[in-house]
Write an enzyme that holds these catalytic residues in place. Structure first.
Site, PDB file in Angstrom:
ATOM      1  N   ASP A  73      89.737 -15.226   6.346  1.00 45.53           N
ATOM      2  CA  ASP A  73      89.367 -16.611   5.828  1.00 45.53           C
ATOM      3  C   ASP A  73      90.118 -17.850   6.677  1.00 45.53           C
ATOM      4  O   ASP A  73      91.247 -17.476   7.152  1.00 45.53           O
ATOM      5  CB  ASP A  73      89.356 -16.964   4.315  1.00 45.53           C
ATOM      6  N   HIS A 143      90.267 -14.968  -7.467  1.00 42.23           N
ATOM      7  CA  HIS A 143      89.719 -15.000  -6.092  1.00 42.23           C
ATOM      8  C   HIS A 143      90.063 -13.804  -5.187  1.00 42.23           C
ATOM      9  O   HIS A 143      91.198 -13.453  -5.130  1.00 42.23           O
ATOM     10  CB  HIS A 143      89.508 -16.164  -5.508  1.00 42.23           C
ATOM     11  N   GLU A 148      85.490 -17.493  -4.618  1.00 45.13           N
ATOM     12  CA  GLU A 148      85.884 -18.318  -5.926  1.00 45.13           C
ATOM     13  C   GLU A 148      85.042 -17.569  -7.262  1.00 45.13           C
ATOM     14  O   GLU A 148      83.812 -17.244  -6.842  1.00 45.13           O
ATOM     15  CB  GLU A 148      85.612 -19.561  -5.919  1.00 45.13           C
TER      16      GLU A 148
HETATM   17  C1  GLP Z   1      94.538 -17.957  -0.774  1.00 45.09           C
HETATM   18  C2  GLP Z   1      93.721 -16.979   0.169  1.00 45.09           C
HETATM   19  C3  GLP Z   1      93.568 -15.512  -0.457  1.00 45.09           C
HETATM   20  C4  GLP Z   1      95.082 -15.106  -0.718  1.00 45.09           C
HETATM   21  C5  GLP Z   1      95.485 -15.913  -1.968  1.00 45.09           C
HETATM   22  C6  GLP Z   1      96.738 -15.880  -2.749  1.00 45.09           C
HETATM   23  O1  GLP Z   1      93.844 -18.588  -1.610  1.00 45.09           O
HETATM   24  N1  GLP Z   1      92.490 -17.267   0.657  1.00 45.09           N
HETATM   25  O2  GLP Z   1      93.296 -14.497   0.626  1.00 45.09           O
HETATM   26  O3  GLP Z   1      95.076 -13.905  -1.351  1.00 45.09           O
HETATM   27  O4  GLP Z   1      95.558 -17.510  -1.247  1.00 45.09           O
HETATM   28  O5  GLP Z   1      97.877 -16.462  -1.850  1.00 45.09           O
HETATM   29  P1  GLP Z   1      99.228 -16.259  -2.461  1.00 45.09           P
HETATM   30  O6  GLP Z   1      99.732 -14.749  -1.528  1.00 45.09           O
HETATM   31  O7  GLP Z   1     100.034 -17.399  -1.690  1.00 45.09           O
HETATM   32  O8  GLP Z   1      99.453 -16.235  -3.856  1.00 45.09           O
END
Ligand code: GLP
Length: 255
Positions: A73, A143, A148
């Protein structure tokens, strides 16, 4: 897809213990097929992994010619070199991926999200043989990528609105600016199309989402619950992220 598939869940002693397992997943994908397409996730969950992956690639223990890379993404209009963006984050944490990007063996998600660019991206993925290994993180609202709550289980790459909790979690990437409201994301259909999926979730803030993903209803309210429809998923947790699960939810636990 198998409607009764159960992800393998492993609870590790600590988050760092995931790093060698994640590297082994990449080695396994390379060993299984010719130049597999590997799709990376971003976020703090994967920081240690990318540091380790960079060392493997720089020192030649994994050859970057042996796989193709891509990711899940991107914030809307964040070109690969723009601070705060996903590709920028990936290449900062793992400079070896920047070389792959320059050589065209890392496929960035089209950041402007036009219909034509997204369909062309899906075609490139298909021509590369599809995603063989998909790494995933988990949002605290359930998510995956930027699907979402409420996201359709049947969408490919698309433009989406970010949840307020997601924007709040991303705030520090953009200071002094406000976090974007929109992003381009692999849809749940795209994600479920991968041959193997490995999801990591660490920390107490993820515990409820982990519970809903594995034990709640398979429902759009928790997009990650869609993973229970995939036959080849590994979930790696630390004890805090696993703290809302009963012992019987942890098949093949490895504490
Ligand atoms: C973002 C990304 C996700 C990721 C999530 C978790 O929202 N789009 O792909 O899994 O963050 O992030 P973190 O690893 O910083 O908790």
């Amino acid at each position: 897809m198998d409607p009764h598939a159960t992800p393998e869940v492993r609870v590790l002693g600590a988050a760092d213990a995931a790093v060698p397992l994640l590297l082994d997943e990449l080695r396994g994908a390379i060993a299984r097929g010719q130049r597999p397409l590997v799709s990376f996730a971003t976020g703090s969950t994967y920081t240690a992994f990318f540091r380790a992956l960079d060392a493997e690639l720089q020192e030649g223990r994994i050859a970057n010619a042996d796989f193709l890379g891509t990711h899940l993404d991107e914030f809307i209009a964040f070109e690969p070199s723009r601070r705060g963006g996903m590709v920028h984050e990936l290449t900062l944490r793992c400079p070896a991926l920047r070389d792959m990007l320059a050589r065209g063996s890392f496929l960035p998600v089209p950041c402007y999200g036009s219909e034509g660019s997204l369909r062309a991206h899906e075609e490139r993925i298909e021509r590369a043989g599809g995603v063989k290994l998909q790494y995933l993180g988990l949002g605290r609202n359930g998510h995956i990528a930027f699907n979402e709550p409420g996201a359709s289980f049947d969408e490919g790459f698309h433009v989406t609105m970010l949840a307020e909790s997601t924007r709040a979690d991303a705030k520090s990437r953009f200071v002094p600016d406000e976090p974007p409201r929109r992003a381009v994301t692999a849809g749940l259909r795209s994600i479920l199309g991968a041959e193997r999926i490995v999801l990591c979730a660490f920390g107490k803030a993820k515990a409820d989402a982990v519970h809903d993903m594995l034990k709640g209803e398979i429902h759009a309210n928790c997009p990650a619950s869609a993973l229970r429809r995939h036959p080849n998923v590994l979930v790696l947790l630390d004890p805090e992220a696993a703290s809302s699960l009963d012992a019987d939810a942890i098949a093949g636990a490895n504490c």
